[in-house]
Structure formats: structure tokens, C-alpha cells
Scaffold this motif. Sequence first.
Motif, PDB file in Angstrom:
ATOM      1  N   CYS A 136       0.850  -1.187   0.000  1.00 30.90           N
ATOM      2  CA  CYS A 136       0.000   0.000   0.000  1.00 30.90           C
ATOM      3  C   CYS A 136       0.883   1.232   0.000  1.00 30.90           C
ATOM      4  O   CYS A 136       1.721   1.404   0.889  1.00 30.90           O
ATOM      5  CB  CYS A 136      -0.912  -0.001   1.231  1.00 30.90           C
ATOM      6  SG  CYS A 136      -1.799   1.549   1.460  1.00 30.90           S
ATOM      7  N   VAL A 138       0.161   4.244   0.661  1.00 27.50           N
ATOM      8  CA  VAL A 138      -0.144   5.241   1.682  1.00 27.50           C
ATOM      9  C   VAL A 138       0.516   4.866   3.010  1.00 27.50           C
ATOM     10  O   VAL A 138       1.294   5.619   3.578  1.00 27.50           O
ATOM     11  CB  VAL A 138      -1.667   5.407   1.859  1.00 27.50           C
ATOM     12  CG1 VAL A 138      -1.971   6.288   3.066  1.00 27.50           C
ATOM     13  CG2 VAL A 138      -2.266   6.026   0.604  1.00 27.50           C
ATOM     14  N   CYS A 139       0.230   3.673   3.513  1.00 28.40           N
ATOM     15  CA  CYS A 139       0.764   3.293   4.833  1.00 28.40           C
ATOM     16  C   CYS A 139       2.072   2.512   4.729  1.00 28.40           C
ATOM     17  O   CYS A 139       2.689   2.201   5.733  1.00 28.40           O
ATOM     18  CB  CYS A 139      -0.273   2.490   5.613  1.00 28.40           C
ATOM     19  SG  CYS A 139      -0.684   0.919   4.830  1.00 28.40           S
ATOM     20  N   CYS A 158      -4.506  -0.266   0.620  1.00 29.57           N
ATOM     21  CA  CYS A 158      -5.125  -1.241   1.519  1.00 29.57           C
ATOM     22  C   CYS A 158      -6.492  -0.747   1.969  1.00 29.57           C
ATOM     23  O   CYS A 158      -6.791   0.452   1.957  1.00 29.57           O
ATOM     24  CB  CYS A 158      -4.225  -1.532   2.713  1.00 29.57           C
ATOM     25  SG  CYS A 158      -4.186  -0.247   3.953  1.00 29.57           S
ATOM     26  N   CYS A 161      -6.640   2.044   4.641  1.00 34.51           N
ATOM     27  CA  CYS A 161      -6.336   3.396   4.146  1.00 34.51           C
ATOM     28  C   CYS A 161      -7.511   3.967   3.353  1.00 34.51           C
ATOM     29  O   CYS A 161      -7.845   5.147   3.478  1.00 34.51           O
ATOM     30  CB  CYS A 161      -5.066   3.390   3.302  1.00 34.51           C
ATOM     31  SG  CYS A 161      -3.561   3.225   4.291  1.00 34.51           S
TER      32      CYS A 161
HETATM   33 ZN    ZN Z   1      -2.571   1.343   3.556  1.00 35.90          ZN
END
Ligand code: ZN
Length: 217
Positions: A136, A138-139, A158, A161
Motif C-alpha cells: 500500500c 499510503v501506509c 489497503c 487506508c
Molecule cells: Zn494502507
Amino acid sequence: MSVDMNSQGSDSNEEDYDPNCEEEEEDEDPGDIEDYYIGVANDVEQQGADAFDPEEYQFTCLTYKESESTLNEHMVSLASTLKVSHAVAKLVLVSFHWQVSEILERHKSNSAQLLVEARVQPTSSKHTMVHSSHHCAVCMQFVRKENLLSLACQHQFCRSCWEQHCTVLVKDGVGVGISCMAQDCPLRTPEDFVFPLLPSEELKDKYRRYLFRDYVE
Ligand SMILES: [Zn+2]
Ligand SMILES: [Zn+2]
């Protein structure tokens, strides 16, 4: 790409929803809107009907139920013409301000381009390559493939997120405008993508209300 968690606390836009209507407690119920207009109609009649009254125009406004069924008719017929889901058809209609004949003309001349302009399909095939890593962006976590979600652009993030992204935006009053988390990706999230990601009925109700506001604007 960070998500602003501070905005979770700002729930105030719900209170701004209808500041003039103190007696109206249950604003969730669309029936109240009809009751409200009936009340207004009586008030106006008492003022004398012969004078021209610009307020009359508000009676040509569709009620919630009438406009919703009109919107649904357009949506269902467009979805079958374009061979897309109902939620995607709605986004196309909103993008083109419900100009159905214009949409159908564009569909005839270049259907792919129509979906790009409506921000439901990516511009070129380079975006649609499938990412091999289950990661993912973002995270930065590696997650199971089944927990990665993407729109037609195949930008995978994910589930948690996506949940945060949608939750924060709905709390901020965003409806149709929720889009992909990838930087510079213009794709919008169809409502059937967003609803399962919202963690509470209260948020789903809010989202439903913001969507309707955006559809009729
Ligand atoms: Zn994520
Ligand atoms: Zn994207």
C-alpha cells in the motif's frame, strides 16, 4: 498523501445543514421536506394570490422523491447503454450536468473518451498495468492481495487506508468528489465502492445526503 486526522473532529457541517428550521428535528426523513413545502404553500396563499410572487418559483422544485426517481430513471437507462454499473453511470451524469443527449452523442463518437472525461476510467493503458507487489503506497505496509482495493486505474491501496480516506472526506462534507488516493489521479470513487468502506450507519446517511446534494446541484 497524508490523511489529516484533525478534521475528524470537525463535525460542525452537519449542524449547518438547516439553520432556519428549528422545529424540524428529524431531518433524516425525506418526508419532512415535503411537509415543509406544504407549510410554505399555506403561508403564501394567505398573502393573497393575485400579486406576482417570485416565491412561487420554489413550488416548481421537485420534491426529494420525485427528483430521486427521475435521477434513477436516467441512471438505469444510461448504465445499460454505456454498459457500466449504476454507480458509474451516476458519476457520468453528474460530470456532464445531467445533459443526457450530450452524453449519448459523446458515447456514439468516442465512448472511451467519454468515460475518461467523466473521471471513471484512466486516460491511458500505462496506468492499468497490474502491480505485482502487494504494497500500500499510503501506509507502506505489505498486505494480502485481497485487502488491496483499486478503482479502474488499478492504483492499489489497503482497505484500511481507503476506509480512512473515505471517512475523513465524508466527515468533511464531500460526496461525489471523493477520488483515488494516488497523486494526480483524477478518478472518482463510485458510490458502491465507498459505501462498504464507511464504518457506521451515521456516516453512510451523511454520504447519501451529500451525494444527493451533488447530484441535484
Ligand atoms: Zn494502507
Ligand atoms: Zn488512481
